[in-house]
Design a protein around this motif. Structure first.
Motif, PDB file in Angstrom:
ATOM      1  N   LEU A 409     -23.548 115.824  58.353  1.00  0.00           N
ATOM      2  CA  LEU A 409     -23.349 117.108  59.014  1.00  0.00           C
ATOM      3  C   LEU A 409     -21.934 117.638  58.797  1.00  0.00           C
ATOM      4  O   LEU A 409     -21.734 118.845  58.634  1.00  0.00           O
ATOM      5  N   GLU A 410     -20.967 116.744  58.783  1.00  0.00           N
ATOM      6  CA  GLU A 410     -19.591 117.180  58.524  1.00  0.00           C
ATOM      7  C   GLU A 410     -19.450 117.708  57.092  1.00  0.00           C
ATOM      8  O   GLU A 410     -18.723 118.672  56.843  1.00  0.00           O
ATOM      9  N   GLU A 411     -20.173 117.106  56.169  1.00  0.00           N
ATOM     10  CA  GLU A 411     -20.153 117.585  54.792  1.00  0.00           C
ATOM     11  C   GLU A 411     -20.833 118.950  54.691  1.00  0.00           C
ATOM     12  O   GLU A 411     -20.372 119.844  53.967  1.00  0.00           O
ATOM     13  N   LEU A 412     -21.932 119.134  55.443  1.00  0.00           N
ATOM     14  CA  LEU A 412     -22.609 120.432  55.468  1.00  0.00           C
ATOM     15  C   LEU A 412     -21.691 121.499  56.066  1.00  0.00           C
ATOM     16  O   LEU A 412     -21.600 122.618  55.541  1.00  0.00           O
ATOM     17  N   GLU A 413     -21.003 121.147  57.129  1.00  0.00           N
ATOM     18  CA  GLU A 413     -20.040 122.078  57.729  1.00  0.00           C
ATOM     19  C   GLU A 413     -18.969 122.465  56.713  1.00  0.00           C
ATOM     20  O   GLU A 413     -18.611 123.651  56.583  1.00  0.00           O
ATOM     21  N   ARG A 414     -18.455 121.487  55.996  1.00  0.00           N
ATOM     22  CA  ARG A 414     -17.410 121.761  55.006  1.00  0.00           C
ATOM     23  C   ARG A 414     -17.915 122.705  53.931  1.00  0.00           C
ATOM     24  O   ARG A 414     -17.215 123.663  53.547  1.00  0.00           O
ATOM     25  N   ARG A 415     -19.115 122.470  53.445  1.00  0.00           N
ATOM     26  CA  ARG A 415     -19.675 123.324  52.394  1.00  0.00           C
ATOM     27  C   ARG A 415     -19.901 124.746  52.900  1.00  0.00           C
ATOM     28  O   ARG A 415     -19.685 125.716  52.174  1.00  0.00           O
ATOM     29  N   CYS A 416     -20.337 124.882  54.137  1.00  0.00           N
ATOM     30  CA  CYS A 416     -20.596 126.210  54.711  1.00  0.00           C
ATOM     31  C   CYS A 416     -19.303 127.004  54.905  1.00  0.00           C
ATOM     32  O   CYS A 416     -19.321 128.237  54.867  1.00  0.00           O
ATOM     33  N   CYS A 417     -18.201 126.314  55.133  1.00  0.00           N
ATOM     34  CA  CYS A 417     -16.935 126.974  55.444  1.00  0.00           C
ATOM     35  C   CYS A 417     -15.966 126.991  54.268  1.00  0.00           C
ATOM     36  O   CYS A 417     -14.814 127.426  54.427  1.00  0.00           O
ATOM     37  N   GLN A 418     -16.385 126.535  53.098  1.00  0.00           N
ATOM     38  CA  GLN A 418     -15.468 126.487  51.972  1.00  0.00           C
ATOM     39  C   GLN A 418     -14.992 127.886  51.594  1.00  0.00           C
ATOM     40  O   GLN A 418     -15.664 128.898  51.825  1.00  0.00           O
ATOM     41  N   ALA A 419     -13.812 127.958  50.989  1.00  0.00           N
ATOM     42  CA  ALA A 419     -13.187 129.244  50.673  1.00  0.00           C
ATOM     43  C   ALA A 419     -13.959 130.039  49.628  1.00  0.00           C
ATOM     44  O   ALA A 419     -13.972 131.275  49.665  1.00  0.00           O
ATOM     45  N   ASP A 420     -14.616 129.357  48.711  1.00  0.00           N
ATOM     46  CA  ASP A 420     -15.399 130.032  47.664  1.00  0.00           C
ATOM     47  C   ASP A 420     -16.693 130.553  48.284  1.00  0.00           C
ATOM     48  O   ASP A 420     -17.627 129.799  48.545  1.00  0.00           O
ATOM     49  N   VAL A 421     -16.752 131.860  48.515  1.00  0.00           N
ATOM     50  CA  VAL A 421     -17.876 132.449  49.251  1.00  0.00           C
ATOM     51  C   VAL A 421     -19.212 132.142  48.582  1.00  0.00           C
ATOM     52  O   VAL A 421     -20.156 131.667  49.219  1.00  0.00           O
ATOM     53  N   LEU A 422     -19.317 132.396  47.283  1.00  0.00           N
ATOM     54  CA  LEU A 422     -20.589 132.196  46.589  1.00  0.00           C
ATOM     55  C   LEU A 422     -20.888 130.724  46.340  1.00  0.00           C
ATOM     56  O   LEU A 422     -22.002 130.377  45.936  1.00  0.00           O
ATOM     57  N   GLY A 423     -19.925 129.851  46.600  1.00  0.00           N
ATOM     58  CA  GLY A 423     -20.161 128.414  46.475  1.00  0.00           C
ATOM     59  C   GLY A 423     -20.839 127.814  47.698  1.00  0.00           C
ATOM     60  O   GLY A 423     -21.257 126.649  47.664  1.00  0.00           O
ATOM     61  N   ARG A 424     -20.958 128.590  48.763  1.00  0.00           N
ATOM     62  CA  ARG A 424     -21.608 128.085  49.976  1.00  0.00           C
ATOM     63  C   ARG A 424     -23.133 128.035  49.800  1.00  0.00           C
ATOM     64  O   ARG A 424     -23.694 128.855  49.067  1.00  0.00           O
ATOM     65  N   PRO A 425     -23.806 127.114  50.475  1.00  0.00           N
ATOM     66  CA  PRO A 425     -25.264 127.044  50.364  1.00  0.00           C
ATOM     67  C   PRO A 425     -25.918 128.204  51.100  1.00  0.00           C
ATOM     68  O   PRO A 425     -25.330 128.801  52.002  1.00  0.00           O
ATOM     69  N   GLY A 426     -27.152 128.530  50.707  1.00  0.00           N
ATOM     70  CA  GLY A 426     -27.939 129.508  51.452  1.00  0.00           C
ATOM     71  C   GLY A 426     -28.663 128.822  52.595  1.00  0.00           C
ATOM     72  O   GLY A 426     -28.682 127.589  52.714  1.00  0.00           O
ATOM     73  N   PHE A 427     -29.304 129.622  53.453  1.00  0.00           N
ATOM     74  CA  PHE A 427     -29.938 129.031  54.632  1.00  0.00           C
ATOM     75  C   PHE A 427     -31.187 128.222  54.300  1.00  0.00           C
ATOM     76  O   PHE A 427     -31.552 127.323  55.058  1.00  0.00           O
TER      77      PHE A 427
END
Length: 437
Positions: A409-427
């Motif tokens: 979950l902490e890794e998912l949080e990190r990916r969702c909040c990363q600075a690269d907007v388009l690098g974040r996962p979709g829902f």
């Protein structure tokens, strides 16, 4: 609320917050007698059109509210207030915002419901800027210098004259909550969905008691006499006409309708017709009283972050159920071409089992359903809001959470909040990860 008589009698010596409202046409000079302690000054609801040039003598002043006054220009004297971080001039007549009026530590600026056509480039030279409320003005563009505001998390530009969202806006690494409804750039609401919504005659409704009131309207418990003769308890929301910090209440109503049905959204039964005063409104499912708000609104100190009860603790199952429900609801909205714009704990209703409902569509905006870099970026801004929420849930999970699950979950949080907007996962991907846990 304090009084001018109290101020002049010296009864308010030592206070840190002063609230004065009641037709003031001039700034009371006695306020300077509080300079050693005054941090928050609220002069909203008066008839002021200027502030004293020596306002900077209030050396501890951090927050200034001057909403619902008669200002036509944001006072330049604000820029010399070195401790000032929050400024609120909603519902004035402001058409000029000088760069000199922006204090160096500016963090939160509210200029909703004014007459502003342009903003100064100096706005982008305020590195602490975190919240920017500009709905209900006449802006056709935003200063490109805002691309330097790497801490900007929330921006409201609904009901302006923007014909496009600048590319740089959708690449800001911290941007999380965006409202832009009611601009020429916005995709229209689904006309078919609006037309297909059942009409419910005002005469078929009997209001019982008020349940709540927000910036956009009043919610009441009511009885609905359906066409089949059955009386059903429902909630009725009557919308106000005035501009809110998020935008137009009628855009909110259209978003609620277009969202459609989902188990984690409050169900819309129909829209009200033939109200005697012509008010717009919706009839919605009545929420069981066992539901409560997950969090409280952000405070002056927390700025863009919700305030949670100190004793709130969640077991693993409840926290995961909330996260799954909200991710599913947000994914459903994106599929309908809607961004919620205000995905926050204070807009989530939960019960003890973790059943949850995402409400308050006041900041919702429409975007194209076809996949494109812009639609993906708009959706990924909301993913960051989910990442913030996920972190807040994680911080309140009871001990006993398995190390493997917490790490995931902490890794998912990190990916969702990363600075690269388009690098974040979709829902859809987020929901898959959560289901896997």
């Amino acid at each position: 609320m304090h009084t001018l008589a109290q101020l002049r009698a010296g009864e308010l010596s030592g206070i840190t917050r002063l609230d004065l409202s009641g037709g003031l046409t001039e700034f009371p000079r006695e306020i300077f007698d509080l300079a050693d302690t005054l941090e928050v000054l609220n002069l909203s609801g008066n008839a002021l059109d200027r502030l004293p040039d020596d306002l900077h003598r209030l050396t501890r002043l951090r927050v200034l509210f001057c909403s619902d006054n008669l200002f036509t220009e944001l006072p330049a004297c604000l820029g010399r207030c070195t401790a000032l971080t929050m400024i609120g001039f909603k519902a004035n007549r402001i058409d000029d915002v000088p760069g000199a009026a922006l204090p160096p530590l500016l963090r939160w600026l509210i200029l909703t419901d004014n007459c502003i056509e342009t903003l100064p480039s100096e706005l982008g030279e305020r590195p602490h800027l975190q919240k920017l409320m500009l709905s209900g003005n006449r802006l056709q563009t935003l200063p490109s210098s805002l691309s330097h505001c790497l801490r900007l998390e929330l921006i409201r530009v609904a009901a302006n004259r923007l014909t496009e969202l600048p590319h740089w806006l959708l690449t800001l690494p911290s941007l999380t909550w965006l409202a832009y409804a009611g601009n020429p750039l916005e995709t229209e609401a689904d006309a078919a969905a609006l037309e297909a919504t059942p009409r419910i005659d005002w005469a078929a409704l009997r209001l019982e008691k008020q349940l709540g009131e927000g910036a956009s309207g009043v919610i009441s418990r009511a009885q609905w006499q359906r066409g089949d003769g059955v009386s059903v308890p429902v909630a009725v929301k009557l919308y106000k006409g005035q501009m809110t910090s998020d935008g137009s209440p009628l855009h909110e109503m259209n978003a609620c309708i277009t969202a459609g049905r989902h188990p984690n959204l409050i169900r819309v039964e129909g829209r009200i017709v033939d109200h005697p005063d012509g008010q717009q409104g919706l009839v919605m499912q009545l929420i069981d009283p066992s539901y409560r708000n997950l969090a409280g609104l952000p405070s002056l100190a927390s700025c863009s972050r919700d305030v949670y009860a100190d004793d709130l603790r969640l077991n693993t199952g409840v926290a995961l159920r909330i996260a799954k429900g909200i991710a599913s609801a947000a994914g459903h909205l994106h599929a309908q071409g809607i961004t919620h714009g205000d995905l926050y704990g204070h807009n989530i209703l939960v019960n003890d089992q973790g059943d949850c409902l995402l409400g308050d569509f006041g900041a919702a905006s429409f975007h194209a359903t076809a996949d494109s870099p812009q639609s993906r970026a708009l959706q990924r801004l909301e993913v960051r809001a989910f990442g913030v929420l996920l972190g807040e849930l994680l911080a309140r999970i009871d001990a006993g959470f398995s190390v493997e699950r917490r790490v995931a979950l902490e890794e998912l949080e990190r990916r969702c909040c990363q600075a690269d907007v388009l690098g974040r996962p979709g829902f859809s991907e987020i929901s898959e990860v959560l289901e896997g846990l």
